[in-house]
Scaffold this motif. Structure first.
Motif, PDB file in Angstrom:
ATOM      1  N   THR A  13      44.044  36.566  35.805  1.00 32.42           N
ATOM      2  CA  THR A  13      43.662  37.101  37.118  1.00 32.42           C
ATOM      3  C   THR A  13      44.832  37.827  37.788  1.00 32.42           C
ATOM      4  OG1 THR A  13      44.181  34.996  38.208  1.00 32.42           O
ATOM      5  CG2 THR A  13      41.887  35.330  37.495  1.00 32.42           C
ATOM      6  N   ALA A  14      45.795  38.248  36.983  1.00 34.45           N
ATOM      7  CA  ALA A  14      46.952  38.986  37.524  1.00 34.45           C
ATOM      8  C   ALA A  14      46.468  40.222  38.274  1.00 34.45           C
ATOM      9  CB  ALA A  14      47.885  39.389  36.395  1.00 34.45           C
ATOM     10  N   GLY A  15      47.028  40.433  39.458  1.00 32.89           N
ATOM     11  CA  GLY A  15      46.659  41.615  40.239  1.00 32.89           C
ATOM     12  C   GLY A  15      45.442  41.422  41.127  1.00 32.89           C
ATOM     13  N   VAL A  16      44.823  40.224  41.054  1.00 32.52           N
ATOM     14  CA  VAL A  16      43.656  39.939  41.901  1.00 32.52           C
ATOM     15  C   VAL A  16      44.054  38.908  42.951  1.00 32.52           C
ATOM     16  CG1 VAL A  16      41.256  39.145  41.984  1.00 32.52           C
ATOM     17  CG2 VAL A  16      42.101  40.344  39.944  1.00 32.52           C
ATOM     18  N   GLU A  17      43.814  39.212  44.215  1.00 30.18           N
ATOM     19  CA  GLU A  17      44.075  38.279  45.300  1.00 30.18           C
ATOM     20  C   GLU A  17      42.929  37.267  45.340  1.00 30.18           C
ATOM     21  OE1 GLU A  17      45.450  36.057  48.125  1.00 30.18           O
ATOM     22  OE2 GLU A  17      46.675  37.776  47.522  1.00 30.18           O
ATOM     23  N   CYS A  18      43.199  36.055  44.820  1.00 31.78           N
ATOM     24  CA  CYS A  18      42.144  35.050  44.718  1.00 31.78           C
ATOM     25  C   CYS A  18      42.774  33.661  44.602  1.00 31.78           C
ATOM     26  CB  CYS A  18      41.250  35.311  43.513  1.00 31.78           C
ATOM     27  SG  CYS A  18      42.101  35.206  41.907  1.00 31.78           S
ATOM     28  N   ARG A  19      41.927  32.629  44.686  1.00 33.23           N
ATOM     29  CA  ARG A  19      42.389  31.269  44.406  1.00 33.23           C
ATOM     30  C   ARG A  19      42.810  31.192  42.946  1.00 33.23           C
ATOM     31  NH1 ARG A  19      37.692  27.281  45.442  1.00 33.23           N
ATOM     32  NH2 ARG A  19      39.101  25.891  44.320  1.00 33.23           N
ATOM     33  N   LYS A  20      43.885  30.448  42.681  1.00 29.69           N
ATOM     34  CA  LYS A  20      44.358  30.314  41.300  1.00 29.69           C
ATOM     35  C   LYS A  20      44.678  28.835  41.046  1.00 29.69           C
ATOM     36  CE  LYS A  20      46.240  35.010  41.569  1.00 29.69           C
ATOM     37  NZ  LYS A  20      45.599  35.869  40.576  1.00 29.69           N
ATOM     38  N   ASP A  21      43.667  27.988  41.309  1.00 27.64           N
ATOM     39  CA  ASP A  21      43.870  26.544  41.177  1.00 27.64           C
ATOM     40  C   ASP A  21      42.843  25.936  40.223  1.00 27.64           C
ATOM     41  OD1 ASP A  21      41.432  25.802  42.761  1.00 27.64           O
ATOM     42  OD2 ASP A  21      42.554  26.775  44.374  1.00 27.64           O
ATOM     43  N   ALA A  22      42.964  24.639  39.981  1.00 30.19           N
ATOM     44  CA  ALA A  22      42.083  23.948  39.023  1.00 30.19           C
ATOM     45  C   ALA A  22      40.611  24.023  39.416  1.00 30.19           C
ATOM     46  CB  ALA A  22      42.516  22.495  38.899  1.00 30.19           C
ATOM     47  N   TYR A  65      18.855  51.442  41.377  1.00 31.16           N
ATOM     48  CA  TYR A  65      20.268  51.090  41.306  1.00 31.16           C
ATOM     49  C   TYR A  65      20.387  49.596  41.014  1.00 31.16           C
ATOM     50  CZ  TYR A  65      21.979  55.571  43.083  1.00 31.16           C
ATOM     51  OH  TYR A  65      22.296  56.893  43.218  1.00 31.16           O
ATOM     52  N   GLY A  66      21.375  49.242  40.198  1.00 31.98           N
ATOM     53  CA  GLY A  66      21.618  47.846  39.880  1.00 31.98           C
ATOM     54  C   GLY A  66      23.109  47.557  39.876  1.00 31.98           C
ATOM     55  N   ILE A  67      23.443  46.265  39.804  1.00 31.03           N
ATOM     56  CA  ILE A  67      24.844  45.823  39.802  1.00 31.03           C
ATOM     57  C   ILE A  67      25.037  44.868  38.636  1.00 31.03           C
ATOM     58  CG2 ILE A  67      26.677  44.713  41.136  1.00 31.03           C
ATOM     59  CD1 ILE A  67      24.785  45.219  43.644  1.00 31.03           C
ATOM     60  N   ILE A  68      26.022  45.158  37.789  1.00 28.13           N
ATOM     61  CA  ILE A  68      26.325  44.303  36.639  1.00 28.13           C
ATOM     62  C   ILE A  68      27.796  43.893  36.732  1.00 28.13           C
ATOM     63  CG2 ILE A  68      26.310  44.098  34.124  1.00 28.13           C
ATOM     64  CD1 ILE A  68      24.240  46.361  34.052  1.00 28.13           C
ATOM     65  N   PRO A  69      28.059  42.684  37.267  1.00 28.04           N
ATOM     66  CA  PRO A  69      29.452  42.260  37.433  1.00 28.04           C
ATOM     67  C   PRO A  69      30.042  41.651  36.173  1.00 28.04           C
ATOM     68  CG  PRO A  69      27.987  40.584  38.287  1.00 28.04           C
ATOM     69  CD  PRO A  69      27.107  41.695  37.786  1.00 28.04           C
ATOM     70  N   GLY A  70      31.343  41.835  36.015  1.00 31.26           N
ATOM     71  CA  GLY A  70      32.072  41.124  34.969  1.00 31.26           C
ATOM     72  C   GLY A  70      32.628  39.838  35.573  1.00 31.26           C
ATOM     73  N   SER A  71      33.531  39.180  34.875  1.00 31.75           N
ATOM     74  CA  SER A  71      34.174  37.983  35.423  1.00 31.75           C
ATOM     75  C   SER A  71      35.221  38.413  36.453  1.00 31.75           C
ATOM     76  CB  SER A  71      34.849  37.209  34.292  1.00 31.75           C
ATOM     77  OG  SER A  71      35.873  38.006  33.729  1.00 31.75           O
ATOM     78  N   MET A  72      35.899  37.435  37.076  1.00 33.10           N
ATOM     79  CA  MET A  72      36.782  37.801  38.187  1.00 33.10           C
ATOM     80  C   MET A  72      38.101  38.466  37.756  1.00 33.10           C
ATOM     81  SD  MET A  72      38.064  34.161  39.684  1.00 33.10           S
ATOM     82  CE  MET A  72      38.862  32.903  38.702  1.00 33.10           C
ATOM     83  N   GLY A  73      38.255  38.737  36.484  1.00 36.78           N
ATOM     84  CA  GLY A  73      39.425  39.506  36.062  1.00 36.78           C
ATOM     85  C   GLY A  73      39.027  40.749  35.295  1.00 36.78           C
ATOM     86  N   ALA A  74      37.708  41.060  35.310  1.00 32.58           N
ATOM     87  CA  ALA A  74      37.208  42.172  34.490  1.00 32.58           C
ATOM     88  C   ALA A  74      36.532  43.224  35.360  1.00 32.58           C
ATOM     89  CB  ALA A  74      36.217  41.630  33.461  1.00 32.58           C
ATOM     90  N   LYS A  75      36.070  44.292  34.712  1.00 33.64           N
ATOM     91  CA  LYS A  75      35.390  45.376  35.413  1.00 33.64           C
ATOM     92  C   LYS A  75      33.972  44.956  35.802  1.00 33.64           C
ATOM     93  CE  LYS A  75      37.772  48.838  32.608  1.00 33.64           C
ATOM     94  NZ  LYS A  75      37.610  49.759  31.467  1.00 33.64           N
ATOM     95  N   SER A  76      33.421  45.654  36.805  1.00 33.01           N
ATOM     96  CA  SER A  76      32.016  45.511  37.175  1.00 33.01           C
ATOM     97  C   SER A  76      31.419  46.909  37.242  1.00 33.01           C
ATOM     98  CB  SER A  76      31.884  44.812  38.527  1.00 33.01           C
ATOM     99  OG  SER A  76      32.352  43.481  38.449  1.00 33.01           O
ATOM    100  N   TYR A  77      30.106  46.980  37.177  1.00 30.90           N
ATOM    101  CA  TYR A  77      29.454  48.292  37.082  1.00 30.90           C
ATOM    102  C   TYR A  77      28.296  48.435  38.066  1.00 30.90           C
ATOM    103  CZ  TYR A  77      32.060  48.583  32.716  1.00 30.90           C
ATOM    104  OH  TYR A  77      33.065  48.598  31.787  1.00 30.90           O
ATOM    105  N   ILE A  78      28.247  49.597  38.709  1.00 33.93           N
ATOM    106  CA  ILE A  78      27.065  50.010  39.462  1.00 33.93           C
ATOM    107  C   ILE A  78      26.302  50.929  38.511  1.00 33.93           C
ATOM    108  CG2 ILE A  78      26.175  51.105  41.550  1.00 33.93           C
ATOM    109  CD1 ILE A  78      27.962  48.636  42.082  1.00 33.93           C
ATOM    110  N   VAL A  79      25.022  50.646  38.324  1.00 32.46           N
ATOM    111  CA  VAL A  79      24.244  51.387  37.321  1.00 32.46           C
ATOM    112  C   VAL A  79      22.967  51.956  37.929  1.00 32.46           C
ATOM    113  CG1 VAL A  79      25.138  49.988  35.406  1.00 32.46           C
ATOM    114  CG2 VAL A  79      23.019  49.299  36.554  1.00 32.46           C
ATOM    115  N   LYS A  80      22.381  52.892  37.182  1.00 27.74           N
ATOM    116  CA  LYS A  80      21.076  53.431  37.534  1.00 27.74           C
ATOM    117  C   LYS A  80      20.170  53.244  36.327  1.00 27.74           C
ATOM    118  CE  LYS A  80      20.844  57.202  40.148  1.00 27.74           C
ATOM    119  NZ  LYS A  80      20.796  58.640  40.526  1.00 27.74           N
ATOM    120  N   GLY A  81      18.959  52.752  36.564  1.00 25.03           N
ATOM    121  CA  GLY A  81      18.051  52.442  35.474  1.00 25.03           C
ATOM    122  C   GLY A  81      17.514  53.662  34.748  1.00 25.03           C
ATOM    123  N   LYS A  82      17.164  53.456  33.485  1.00 22.05           N
ATOM    124  CA  LYS A  82      16.551  54.507  32.671  1.00 22.05           C
ATOM    125  C   LYS A  82      15.056  54.261  32.437  1.00 22.05           C
ATOM    126  CE  LYS A  82      20.682  56.080  30.208  1.00 22.05           C
ATOM    127  NZ  LYS A  82      21.306  56.341  28.880  1.00 22.05           N
ATOM    128  N   GLY A  83      14.551  53.135  32.962  1.00 23.96           N
ATOM    129  CA  GLY A  83      13.122  52.864  32.846  1.00 23.96           C
ATOM    130  C   GLY A  83      12.647  52.639  31.427  1.00 23.96           C
TER     131      GLY A  83
END
Length: 393
Positions: free
Chosen positions: A346-355, A294-312
């Protein structure tokens, strides 16, 4: 063919899964690594490949009888931890800001450290080997204790996510903190000094290496494994703290059992067998993706992220990308975008939104969907996540 064999006139081939051509600096960096005499078979570049120090971020480098400290990098053991909870999205309603504020209070970020040391930290088995580490870090035992269970800065983060099945996930990105950086810097200096003493010709000074069987190699390998274990423990202890906060808000403090837990490095080296031979595999911004890993491939803080399984996939040395990969430098992102852009992206994400987090704006990263499309032969997607809370380092 899912990958491209680059025409670089280097002694070893370079296989690239990127959907873009390499720039001149990137091309030279790949060529430099592929020209080293101890590189095994070929160099593999993942879809999120971009400039790094000595070697490209997104490189998988298999070597025989040698290791390059700068290829592993300074954040030894940096990686991801994700936990699938029994909670569903509806249970989060009205609680996102409270969860974020509790997380920011409970987990030190940036250069900060814990004021008190958790029992889980003091009980970590790795402290027994601390006295064996490089002399340069012996004064850092106290700091390393206080930073175990802390996030760090840059693109490190804590996120509450919801998948396409409405299930709530907890996800975090962190590494080996100051102690890992200090160990890496010490060994990188030693490698460079050795190269000068032995008058070793290198295409780039940052590709200075240690040869197996030498005291320098043994010392680096020992410290590397320790720092990788520290990074893994750092994520595990933080995740326990994270889980308790979410349970407080969604289950009245009652403990719950995770439905799935994944903890993977993406900046590290291990001894593995590939093409029938034992080699040292350095994944600089890449995740191991053997069959069923199992692996984790994150996007940026406004995009999708993925949990994956390897194919070797053997050609990638059983690896995949570690994220979207930066499209532009932090300074360029700050110069190119405004706070209004950050708010929109980052609309819809509860996060810091500063410089202070403008350099982490989603548009500074490659589109994660394109990165995923380019590695369909490396991994299968197990879950698609979208963050609803994000705490940045």
């Amino acid at each position: 063919m899912p990958y491209e064999k680059l025409n670089l006139t280097a002694p070893k081939p370079v296989l690239s899964w990127a959907n873009h051509g390499l720039g001149s600096q990137e091309t030279q960096m790949a060529k430099n690594v592929a020209s080293l005499p101890f590189v095994f078979k070929h160099l593999a570049l993942m879809p999120d490949v971009h400039l790094g120090k000595g070697a490209l971020v997104g490189s998988v480098i298999a070597t025989q009888e040698a290791i390059i400290p700068a290829a592993v990098g300074v954040d030894i053991g940096c990686g991801m931890n994700a936990l699938k909870t029994p909670f569903v999205a509806e249970q989060l309603e009205g609680k996102l800001k409270k969860i974020r504020l509790d997380l920011e209070a409970a987990v030190p970020v940036g250069f900060a450290e814990n004021k008190e040391i958790d029992k889980a930290v003091s009980n970590w088995q790795g402290w027994q080997q601390f006295k064996d580490l490089h002399d340069d870090v012996q004064h850092l035992a106290g700091k390393a204790s206080k930073q175990l269970a802390s996030l760090g800065g840059g693109n490190h983060f804590l996120e509450v996510c919801v998948d396409t099945e409405n299930q709530v996930w907890l996800m975090l990105h962190s590494g080996s903190r100051h102690i890992g950086n200090s160990l890496a810097q010490s060994h990188m200096r030693t490698a460079k000094n050795l190269a000068k003493l032995t008058e070793t010709r290198l295409p780039d000074a940052d590709l200075a290496y240690f040869v197996a069987g030498t005291p320098e190699f043994a010392a680096y390998w020992r410290d590397l494994q320790w720092a990788q274990d520290y990074a893994r423990a750092n994520r595990e202890i933080m995740m326990t703290r994270f889980k308790r906060i979410v349970e407080k808000h969604l289950a009245g403090g009652k403990l719950t059992k995770p439905l799935l837990s994944v903890n993977c490095h993406h900046n590290y080296a291990e001894q593995e067998v590939h093409f029938g031979e034992s080699v040292y595999v350095t994944r600089k911004g890449a995740v191991r993706a053997r069959c069923e890993d199992y692996g984790i491939i994150p996007g940026s803080m406004g995009a999708k992220s993925y949990i994956v399984k390897g194919k070797g996939n053997p050609e990638s040395y059983c690896s995949c990308s570690h994220g979207a990969g930066r499209l532009m430098s932090r300074n360029k992102a700050k110069d190119s975008f405004t706070l209004d852009d950050l708010l929109a992206q980052t609309a819809g994400v509860e996060c810091r939104k500063d410089a202070g987090v403008l350099d982490e704006i989603p548009a500074a990263y490659k589109p994660i969907e394109a990165v995923m499309a380019n590695q369909a032969d490396l991994v299968e997607v197990v879950a698609t996540l979208k963050q609803v809370v994000c705490v940045k380092g």
